[in-house]
Design a protein around this motif. Structure first.
Motif, short mmCIF file in Angstrom:
data_model
loop_
_atom_site.label_atom_id
_atom_site.label_comp_id
_atom_site.label_asym_id
_atom_site.label_seq_id
_atom_site.Cartn_x
_atom_site.Cartn_y
_atom_site.Cartn_z
N ARG A 177 0.71 -1.32 -0.09
CA ARG A 177 -0.17 0.03 -0.12
C ARG A 177 0.91 1.27 0.09
O ARG A 177 0.64 2.16 -0.67
CB ARG A 177 -1.07 -0.04 1.32
CG ARG A 177 -2.13 -1.15 1.10
CD ARG A 177 -3.16 -1.01 -0.07
NE ARG A 177 -3.62 0.65 -0.07
CZ ARG A 177 -3.64 1.25 -1.09
NH1 ARG A 177 -3.38 0.89 -2.43
NH2 ARG A 177 -4.25 2.63 -0.83
N PHE A 178 2.01 1.30 0.77
CA PHE A 178 2.89 2.31 0.83
C PHE A 178 3.49 2.61 -0.62
O PHE A 178 3.33 3.65 -1.04
CB PHE A 178 4.07 1.95 1.85
CG PHE A 178 4.97 3.13 2.02
CD1 PHE A 178 4.41 4.33 2.17
CD2 PHE A 178 6.27 2.72 2.35
CE1 PHE A 178 5.58 5.46 2.44
CE2 PHE A 178 7.34 3.82 2.37
CZ PHE A 178 6.92 5.23 2.59
N GLY A 179 3.90 1.60 -1.23
CA GLY A 179 4.31 1.77 -2.73
C GLY A 179 3.25 2.33 -3.50
O GLY A 179 3.50 2.93 -4.52
N CYS A 230 5.87 5.05 6.35
CA CYS A 230 4.57 4.16 5.90
C CYS A 230 3.35 4.24 6.57
O CYS A 230 2.44 4.35 6.10
CB CYS A 230 5.37 2.64 6.09
SG CYS A 230 3.96 1.37 5.40
N ARG A 231 3.57 4.33 7.90
CA ARG A 231 2.13 4.38 8.71
C ARG A 231 1.74 5.92 8.48
O ARG A 231 0.31 6.03 8.29
CB ARG A 231 2.73 4.57 10.38
CG ARG A 231 1.65 4.54 11.37
CD ARG A 231 1.90 5.03 12.78
NE ARG A 231 2.63 6.23 12.59
CZ ARG A 231 3.69 6.26 13.38
NH1 ARG A 231 4.16 5.21 14.11
NH2 ARG A 231 4.50 7.53 13.37
N ASP A 232 2.34 6.90 8.29
CA ASP A 232 1.75 8.28 8.29
C ASP A 232 1.30 8.36 6.84
O ASP A 232 0.31 9.08 6.47
CB ASP A 232 2.83 9.38 8.21
CG ASP A 232 3.47 9.70 9.73
OD1 ASP A 232 2.81 8.96 10.71
OD2 ASP A 232 4.28 10.10 9.97
N THR A 233 1.89 7.72 5.81
CA THR A 233 1.44 7.75 4.23
C THR A 233 0.15 6.75 4.41
O THR A 233 -0.90 7.33 3.46
CB THR A 233 2.30 7.08 3.41
OG1 THR A 233 3.59 7.81 3.71
CG2 THR A 233 1.94 7.16 2.06
N LEU A 234 0.03 5.58 4.94
CA LEU A 234 -0.93 4.89 4.99
C LEU A 234 -2.50 5.68 5.81
O LEU A 234 -3.54 5.40 5.33
CB LEU A 234 -1.10 3.56 5.39
CG LEU A 234 -0.61 2.58 4.35
CD1 LEU A 234 0.77 2.88 3.54
CD2 LEU A 234 -0.57 1.21 5.01
N GLY A 259 -5.36 6.44 7.63
CA GLY A 259 -6.44 5.70 8.15
C GLY A 259 -6.56 4.33 7.76
O GLY A 259 -7.13 3.48 8.14
N GLU A 260 -5.38 3.83 6.78
CA GLU A 260 -5.54 2.61 6.19
C GLU A 260 -4.46 1.63 7.23
O GLU A 260 -4.74 0.54 7.08
CB GLU A 260 -4.93 2.35 4.89
CG GLU A 260 -5.71 2.84 3.77
CD GLU A 260 -5.18 2.76 2.53
OE1 GLU A 260 -4.72 1.59 2.08
OE2 GLU A 260 -5.19 3.49 1.55
N ASP A 275 0.42 -2.44 13.25
CA ASP A 275 1.44 -1.70 14.08
C ASP A 275 2.06 -2.77 15.08
O ASP A 275 3.27 -2.63 15.20
CB ASP A 275 0.46 -0.74 14.95
CG ASP A 275 1.34 0.15 15.90
OD1 ASP A 275 1.94 0.96 14.98
OD2 ASP A 275 1.38 0.40 17.02
N THR A 276 1.31 -3.70 15.28
CA THR A 276 1.85 -5.06 15.99
C THR A 276 2.89 -5.61 15.26
O THR A 276 4.05 -6.22 15.76
CB THR A 276 0.83 -5.78 16.42
OG1 THR A 276 0.08 -5.38 17.29
CG2 THR A 276 1.30 -7.11 17.31
#
Length: 133
Positions: free
Chosen positions: A13-15, A102-106, A108-109, A115-116
């Protein structure tokens, strides 16, 4: 979905959302560690940054897939970066920065399961500090 699946899905998804993550990742790295920016002074075309980032992604994917190869790649990188004055633990920061970007880009996804899974893989990477070959 397994932890491995969560890592792979988040990277896919990040990509899809960010064709070239290097500028975002290195901007964050240099904000957290301004002293590292000087290490890239001769990297005028971004080739070194791109190569390092590719190696990081290969390590993350390899670990997610259960390969032992990233262990050796990380040990080698830790040794070579010591010559540049980069402590072993600071090398791990790059992987945390990749996760955070990656987290910031995704946005709400991003899920608690992702995270785990990322916490597990970052812990695995950190446990490789000072590990014998």
């Amino acid at each position: 979905m397994t932890s491995s699946d969560q890592i792979m899905h988040s990277l896919e998804r990040f990509g899809a959302l960010c064709a070239d993550p290097a500028p975002l990742i290195y901007q964050r790295l240099f904000a957290q560690h301004p002293e590292f920016e000087d290490l890239f002074a001769m990297d005028s075309d971004g080739g070194v940054r791109g190569s390092m980032l590719t190696t990081c992604f290969e390590c993350i994917i390899g670990l997610a897939e259960g390969s032992q190869l990233p262990r050796f790649e990380l040990q080698s990188a830790r040794l070579s970066h010591q010559g540049y004055g980069v402590p072993e633990a600071r090398l791990d920061d790059m992987f945390t920065i990749i996760r955070d970007t990656c987290r910031d880009t995704l946005a709400g996804e991003w899920t608690p399961a992702m995270d785990t899974a990322w916490a597990e893989i970052l812990s695995e990477i950190a446990s490789m500090n000072h590990a014998p070959a």
